[in-house]
Motif scaffolding. Structure first.
Motif, PDB file in Angstrom:
ATOM      1  N   ASP A  85     -45.492   9.968  47.219  1.00  0.00           N
ATOM      2  CA  ASP A  85     -45.626   9.647  48.645  1.00  0.00           C
ATOM      3  C   ASP A  85     -44.275   9.361  49.285  1.00  0.00           C
ATOM      4  N   ASN A  86     -43.384   8.746  48.518  1.00  0.00           N
ATOM      5  CA  ASN A  86     -42.046   8.485  49.036  1.00  0.00           C
ATOM      6  C   ASN A  86     -41.311   9.799  49.310  1.00  0.00           C
ATOM      7  N   ALA A  87     -41.459  10.782  48.416  1.00  0.00           N
ATOM      8  CA  ALA A  87     -40.846  12.099  48.618  1.00  0.00           C
ATOM      9  C   ALA A  87     -41.410  12.766  49.867  1.00  0.00           C
ATOM     10  N   SER A 145     -37.458  14.148  39.610  1.00  0.00           N
ATOM     11  CA  SER A 145     -37.124  14.477  38.227  1.00  0.00           C
ATOM     12  C   SER A 145     -36.995  13.218  37.366  1.00  0.00           C
ATOM     13  N   GLU A 146     -36.296  12.223  37.873  1.00  0.00           N
ATOM     14  CA  GLU A 146     -36.073  10.976  37.126  1.00  0.00           C
ATOM     15  C   GLU A 146     -37.369  10.216  36.860  1.00  0.00           C
ATOM     16  N   ASN A 147     -38.399  10.506  37.654  1.00  0.00           N
ATOM     17  CA  ASN A 147     -39.677   9.823  37.482  1.00  0.00           C
ATOM     18  C   ASN A 147     -40.742  10.717  36.851  1.00  0.00           C
ATOM     19  N   GLY A 148     -40.274  11.808  36.210  1.00  0.00           N
ATOM     20  CA  GLY A 148     -41.167  12.655  35.426  1.00  0.00           C
ATOM     21  C   GLY A 148     -42.056  13.599  36.209  1.00  0.00           C
ATOM     22  N   PHE A 149     -41.714  13.863  37.476  1.00  0.00           N
ATOM     23  CA  PHE A 149     -42.531  14.757  38.290  1.00  0.00           C
ATOM     24  C   PHE A 149     -42.117  16.222  38.154  1.00  0.00           C
ATOM     25  N   LEU A 150     -40.951  16.480  37.561  1.00  0.00           N
ATOM     26  CA  LEU A 150     -40.479  17.851  37.388  1.00  0.00           C
ATOM     27  C   LEU A 150     -40.304  18.152  35.904  1.00  0.00           C
ATOM     28  N   VAL A 190     -46.253  19.605  53.544  1.00  0.00           N
ATOM     29  CA  VAL A 190     -45.273  19.023  52.628  1.00  0.00           C
ATOM     30  C   VAL A 190     -45.937  18.686  51.294  1.00  0.00           C
ATOM     31  N   ARG A 191     -47.122  18.102  51.340  1.00  0.00           N
ATOM     32  CA  ARG A 191     -47.835  17.761  50.107  1.00  0.00           C
ATOM     33  C   ARG A 191     -48.191  19.014  49.315  1.00  0.00           C
ATOM     34  N   ARG A 192     -48.596  20.057  50.008  1.00  0.00           N
ATOM     35  CA  ARG A 192     -48.949  21.312  49.327  1.00  0.00           C
ATOM     36  C   ARG A 192     -47.721  21.877  48.604  1.00  0.00           C
ATOM     37  N   TYR A 193     -46.569  21.833  49.273  1.00  0.00           N
ATOM     38  CA  TYR A 193     -45.341  22.337  48.648  1.00  0.00           C
ATOM     39  C   TYR A 193     -44.998  21.506  47.406  1.00  0.00           C
ATOM     40  N   LEU A 194     -44.993  20.188  47.552  1.00  0.00           N
ATOM     41  CA  LEU A 194     -44.621  19.331  46.426  1.00  0.00           C
ATOM     42  C   LEU A 194     -45.619  19.444  45.267  1.00  0.00           C
ATOM     43  N   ASN A 195     -46.893  19.605  45.588  1.00  0.00           N
ATOM     44  CA  ASN A 195     -47.889  19.796  44.517  1.00  0.00           C
ATOM     45  C   ASN A 195     -47.590  21.063  43.728  1.00  0.00           C
ATOM     46  N   GLY A 196     -46.998  22.048  44.390  1.00  0.00           N
ATOM     47  CA  GLY A 196     -46.677  23.311  43.738  1.00  0.00           C
ATOM     48  C   GLY A 196     -45.494  23.234  42.795  1.00  0.00           C
TER      49      GLY A 196
END
Length: 200
Positions: A85-87, A145-150, A190-196
Motif C-alpha cells: 500500500d505504501n508503494a 525488493s528489500e521486503n520480499g515483494f520481488l 497502479v495496484r494492477r501494475y504492482l500485482n503484475g
C-alpha cells in the motif's frame, strides 16, 4: 513610503500566473506580456525577475519538480507497515488525479516535456525530469525488493526503468483523458501494475 516587495512571493505569483496560462492555452501563449497581464503586473515587473522567456520556463518546471519531490518525500517517509500500500501511495504522488491543482501540474509537466523535446535549450531540464522520476521509481522498487515483494533474480535497474515507463504512460493518460480517470481509477491501475510484478 513604498511598500516593500517580497521577491520570493512576487516570483511565485508570476509563476502561478504562467501555470494558469499554460494549462489553459499551452506554452506558445505564455509570453512574458501575457504572463504580466495574467499576474496583474507590468511587463517591466515580470522582466525584472525573468529577463528572458526561457528563464521563467526553467524556474516554472523547477517549481513543478519541487512540488513533486515534497509530496514524494512526505509519502516516502510515511510509517506504514503495509509495504504494498505504501508503494501504491508513492506512485500516486506522481500520477495525481485527486485535485485540480495536481491535474494542472501534470498537464504542465507533459506540455513542457513535449516542448522541450523540440527545443535543445530545454533538453537538460527535460532529462532532469526523467532522472527525478527514475530515482523515485528506483526507491519504490528497492523498498519492494528489500521486503520480499520481488524475485531475487529481478534487476532493480530494469524494474525501476519499467516502472518509470508505466508512470509516464499513466500520467499521459490521466492528462489526455481526464474524464476517464479519478483517484479510484488511478489507484486500481497502479495496484494492477504492482500485482503484475510482485510475488506476494
Amino acid at each position: 513610503m513604498p511598500k516593500k516587495i517580497d521577491h520570493t512571493e512576487r516570483k511565485d505569483h508570476i509563476i502561478e500566473a504562467m501555470f494558469r496560462i499554460v494549462h489553459r492555452s499551452g506554452f506558445e501563449k505564455a509570453t512574458l506580456r501575457e504572463i504580466a497581464k495574467e499576474a496583474g503586473l507590468s511587463l517591466g515587473s515580470v522582466q525584472h525577475f525573468f529577463p528572458k522567456q526561457g528563464d521563467i520556463y526553467i524556474d516554472a518546471i523547477e517549481e513543478i519538480y519541487s512540488r513533486f519531490k515534497a509530496r514524494m518525500d512526505e509519502i516516502a517517509h510515511h510509517d506504514d507497515e503495509n509495504i504494498f500500500d505504501n508503494a501504491v501511495r508513492m506512485i500516486k504522488q506522481i500520477v495525481q488525479a485527486s485535485t485540480e491543482e495536481e491535474r494542472m501540474e501534470n498537464d504542465i509537466w507533459m506540455k513542457f516535456s513535449i516542448m522541450a523535446t523540440m527545443n535543445p535549450d530545454y533538453h537538460e531540464a527535460k532529462n532532469k525530469s526523467r532522472e527525478v522520476n527514475y530515482s523515485f521509481a528506483k526507491e519504490i522498487v528497492m523498498m519492494l525488493s528489500e521486503n520480499g515483494f520481488l524475485s531475487k533474480d529481478e534487476s532493480i535497474d530494469e524494474a525501476a526503468n519499467t516502472l518509470t515507463i508505466f508512470i509516464h504512460g499513466l500520467v499521459f493518460e490521466t492528462v489526455m483523458y481526464d474524464g476517464l480517470y479519478d483517484e479510484e481509477k488511478v489507484d486500481g491501475e497502479v495496484r494492477r501494475y504492482l500485482n503484475g510484478i510482485t510475488i506476494k
